[in-house]
Write an enzyme that holds these catalytic residues in place. Structure first.
Site, PDB file in Angstrom:
ATOM      1  N   TRP A 179       0.743  11.149   7.849  1.00  0.00           N
ATOM      2  CA  TRP A 179       0.204   9.836   8.229  1.00  0.00           C
ATOM      3  C   TRP A 179      -1.079   9.588   7.442  1.00  0.00           C
ATOM      4  CZ3 TRP A 179       2.028   5.582  10.054  1.00  0.00           C
ATOM      5  CH2 TRP A 179       1.135   4.548  10.354  1.00  0.00           C
ATOM      6  N   LYS A 239       5.492   7.950  -0.460  1.00  0.00           N
ATOM      7  CA  LYS A 239       5.756   9.141   0.358  1.00  0.00           C
ATOM      8  C   LYS A 239       7.083   9.756  -0.050  1.00  0.00           C
ATOM      9  CE  LYS A 239       3.462   7.727   4.577  1.00  0.00           C
ATOM     10  NZ  LYS A 239       3.663   7.522   6.029  1.00  0.00           N
ATOM     11  N   ARG A 254      10.731   2.230   3.370  1.00  0.00           N
ATOM     12  CA  ARG A 254      11.259   1.165   2.495  1.00  0.00           C
ATOM     13  C   ARG A 254      11.897   0.019   3.274  1.00  0.00           C
ATOM     14  NH1 ARG A 254      13.473   4.402  -2.898  1.00  0.00           N
ATOM     15  NH2 ARG A 254      11.364   4.935  -3.567  1.00  0.00           N
ATOM     16  N   TYR A 308      -6.038   4.711   6.239  1.00  0.00           N
ATOM     17  CA  TYR A 308      -6.642   3.879   5.192  1.00  0.00           C
ATOM     18  C   TYR A 308      -8.028   3.413   5.627  1.00  0.00           C
ATOM     19  CZ  TYR A 308      -2.238   3.863   2.703  1.00  0.00           C
ATOM     20  OH  TYR A 308      -1.125   4.262   2.004  1.00  0.00           O
ATOM     21  N   PRO A 309      -8.952   3.282   4.676  1.00  0.00           N
ATOM     22  CA  PRO A 309     -10.317   2.902   5.058  1.00  0.00           C
ATOM     23  C   PRO A 309     -10.388   1.523   5.712  1.00  0.00           C
ATOM     24  CG  PRO A 309     -10.054   2.872   2.654  1.00  0.00           C
ATOM     25  CD  PRO A 309      -8.821   3.512   3.219  1.00  0.00           C
ATOM     26  N   GLU A 343       0.819  -1.218   0.000  1.00  0.00           N
ATOM     27  CA  GLU A 343       0.000   0.000   0.000  1.00  0.00           C
ATOM     28  C   GLU A 343       0.846   1.258   0.000  1.00  0.00           C
ATOM     29  OE1 GLU A 343       1.076  -1.143   2.809  1.00  0.00           O
ATOM     30  OE2 GLU A 343       0.009  -0.421   4.569  1.00  0.00           O
ATOM     31  N   VAL A 344       1.965   1.236   0.736  1.00  0.00           N
ATOM     32  CA  VAL A 344       2.684   2.495   0.899  1.00  0.00           C
ATOM     33  C   VAL A 344       4.192   2.281   0.844  1.00  0.00           C
ATOM     34  CG1 VAL A 344       2.537   2.407   3.455  1.00  0.00           C
ATOM     35  CG2 VAL A 344       2.852   4.606   2.328  1.00  0.00           C
ATOM     36  N   ASP A 345       4.862   3.163   0.129  1.00  0.00           N
ATOM     37  CA  ASP A 345       6.321   3.230   0.142  1.00  0.00           C
ATOM     38  C   ASP A 345       6.660   4.316   1.149  1.00  0.00           C
ATOM     39  OD1 ASP A 345       8.949   3.934  -0.275  1.00  0.00           O
ATOM     40  OD2 ASP A 345       8.788   4.138  -2.446  1.00  0.00           O
ATOM     41  N   ASP A 346       7.000   3.876   2.358  1.00  0.00           N
ATOM     42  CA  ASP A 346       7.268   4.825   3.452  1.00  0.00           C
ATOM     43  C   ASP A 346       8.784   4.839   3.709  1.00  0.00           C
ATOM     44  OD1 ASP A 346       6.706   6.553   5.630  1.00  0.00           O
ATOM     45  OD2 ASP A 346       6.777   4.858   6.998  1.00  0.00           O
TER      46      ASP A 346
HETATM   47  P1  G4P Z   1       7.720   0.339   3.356  1.00  0.00           P
HETATM   48  O1  G4P Z   1       8.896  -0.605   3.338  1.00  0.00           O
HETATM   49  O2  G4P Z   1       6.598  -0.157   2.474  1.00  0.00           O
HETATM   50  O3  G4P Z   1       8.109   1.749   3.080  1.00  0.00           O
HETATM   51  O4  G4P Z   1       7.047   0.298   4.781  1.00  0.00           O
HETATM   52  P2  G4P Z   1       7.656   0.552   6.252  1.00  0.00           P
HETATM   53  O5  G4P Z   1       8.514  -0.596   6.633  1.00  0.00           O
HETATM   54  O6  G4P Z   1       8.247   1.914   6.319  1.00  0.00           O
HETATM   55  O7  G4P Z   1       6.311   0.549   7.057  1.00  0.00           O
HETATM   56  C1  G4P Z   1       6.168   0.029   8.337  1.00  0.00           C
HETATM   57  C2  G4P Z   1       4.704  -0.197   8.633  1.00  0.00           C
HETATM   58  O8  G4P Z   1       4.070   1.080   8.740  1.00  0.00           O
HETATM   59  C3  G4P Z   1       3.963  -0.962   7.547  1.00  0.00           C
HETATM   60  O9  G4P Z   1       2.949  -1.705   8.194  1.00  0.00           O
HETATM   61  C4  G4P Z   1       3.318   0.157   6.742  1.00  0.00           C
HETATM   62  O10 G4P Z   1       2.174  -0.339   6.090  1.00  0.00           O
HETATM   63  C5  G4P Z   1       2.976   1.137   7.841  1.00  0.00           C
HETATM   64  N1  G4P Z   1       2.834   2.527   7.387  1.00  0.00           N
HETATM   65  C6  G4P Z   1       3.807   3.359   6.975  1.00  0.00           C
HETATM   66  N2  G4P Z   1       3.305   4.573   6.700  1.00  0.00           N
HETATM   67  C7  G4P Z   1       1.979   4.496   6.942  1.00  0.00           C
HETATM   68  C8  G4P Z   1       0.900   5.453   6.871  1.00  0.00           C
HETATM   69  O11 G4P Z   1       1.058   6.623   6.496  1.00  0.00           O
HETATM   70  N3  G4P Z   1      -0.324   5.001   7.225  1.00  0.00           N
HETATM   71  C9  G4P Z   1      -0.552   3.716   7.633  1.00  0.00           C
HETATM   72  N4  G4P Z   1      -1.801   3.392   7.955  1.00  0.00           N
HETATM   73  N5  G4P Z   1       0.431   2.788   7.724  1.00  0.00           N
HETATM   74  C10 G4P Z   1       1.677   3.192   7.382  1.00  0.00           C
HETATM   75  P3  G4P Z   1       3.007  -3.272   8.273  1.00  0.00           P
HETATM   76  O12 G4P Z   1       3.923  -3.685   9.375  1.00  0.00           O
HETATM   77  O13 G4P Z   1       3.318  -3.822   6.913  1.00  0.00           O
HETATM   78  O14 G4P Z   1       1.542  -3.615   8.695  1.00  0.00           O
HETATM   79  P4  G4P Z   1       0.196  -3.718   7.818  1.00  0.00           P
HETATM   80  O15 G4P Z   1      -0.666  -2.624   8.323  1.00  0.00           O
HETATM   81  O16 G4P Z   1       0.546  -3.519   6.364  1.00  0.00           O
HETATM   82  O17 G4P Z   1      -0.293  -5.052   8.111  1.00  0.00           O
HETATM   83 MG    MG Z   2       2.188  -2.902   5.033  1.00  0.00          MG
END
Ligand code: G4P
Ligand code: MG
Length: 175
Positions: free
Chosen positions: A153, A129, A103, A156-157, A98-101
């Site tokens: 931040w 991002k 990484r 998400y729905p 869903e998101v490239d935060d």
């Molecule tokens: P990335 O490699 O894709 O950039 O992800 P990163 O490790 O930085 O992200 C760590 C966790 O934080 C991930 O959740 C990611 O989905 C979530 N995340 C990062 N930014 C946001 C944001 O703006 N909003 C929300 N809602 N979540 C964010 P995860 O451990 O994969 O959990 P899951 O929720 O996908 O199951």
């Molecule tokens: Mg995730």
């Protein structure tokens, strides 16, 4: 405090349509998606409506732990394609999240998947991002994002306990 933004399912569906168009215009035909759950599941399912290729899945969790003042972060596998299905051998796969935060999760998953015998491996994310990245993506890997967004931040729905309240906040922000 970090600024927040709310996206509705409809916003996301529209962005994924654009994402699919970018993927299709790239010239590479992907044979399958590997969704990174939980956040990548719903985007992959919507993307399938446009790309019409099967979805495989892995699930990871990101953790922050403060161990005696040392903050460490990392990714762990909740579920993996282990062993990798033979049907994916030599195939072009699109990794979907869903998101490239930061990484960090993407780097972890791509390093693990690099051990497999795929054809082209591409990455597709709904939201990219704009920020400094901690994790590194392999060079020359096809990369697609639906929408570039500031480092806010994202709500998400699929995380909403009150979807009507979530949609109201999304509508207010759009005014
Ligand atoms: P990335 O490699 O894709 O950039 O992800 P990163 O490790 O930085 O992200 C760590 C966790 O934080 C991930 O959740 C990611 O989905 C979530 N995340 C990062 N930014 C946001 C944001 O703006 N909003 C929300 N809602 N979540 C964010 P995860 O451990 O994969 O959990 P899951 O929720 O996908 O199951
Ligand atoms: Mg995730």
């Amino acid at each position: 405090m970090k600024k927040k933004v709310w996206y509705t399912y409809d916003d996301i569906h529209r962005v994924i349509k654009q994402l699919a168009e970018k993927i299709q215009a790239s010239g590479v035909r992907y044979d399958a998606m590997i969704a990174i759950g939980g956040g990548g599941f719903i985007p992959a399912r919507i993307l399938r409506c446009f790309l019409e290729i099967p979805i495989y899945a892995v699930t990871t969790a990101y953790y922050d732990s403060d161990n005696e003042g040392q903050v460490t972060d990392g990714v762990k596998k909740i579920q993996w394609l282990d062993p990798m299905p033979e049907t994916l051998c030599g195939k072009n796969v699109l990794v979907v999240d869903e998101v490239d935060d930061s990484r960090v999760t993407l780097e972890f998953c791509l390093n693990e998947l690099a051990k497999e015998q795929f054809g082209t491996v591409g990455i597709a994310v709904l939201h990219e991002k704009i920020k400094e990245k901690q994790g590194k993506l392999p060079e020359n890997m096809p990369y697609f994002s639906g929408l570039t967004v500031p480092d806010w931040w994202i709500n998400y729905p699929w995380d909403a306990e009150d979807i009507d309240g979530h949609n109201r906040l999304a509508a207010q922000a759009a005014e």
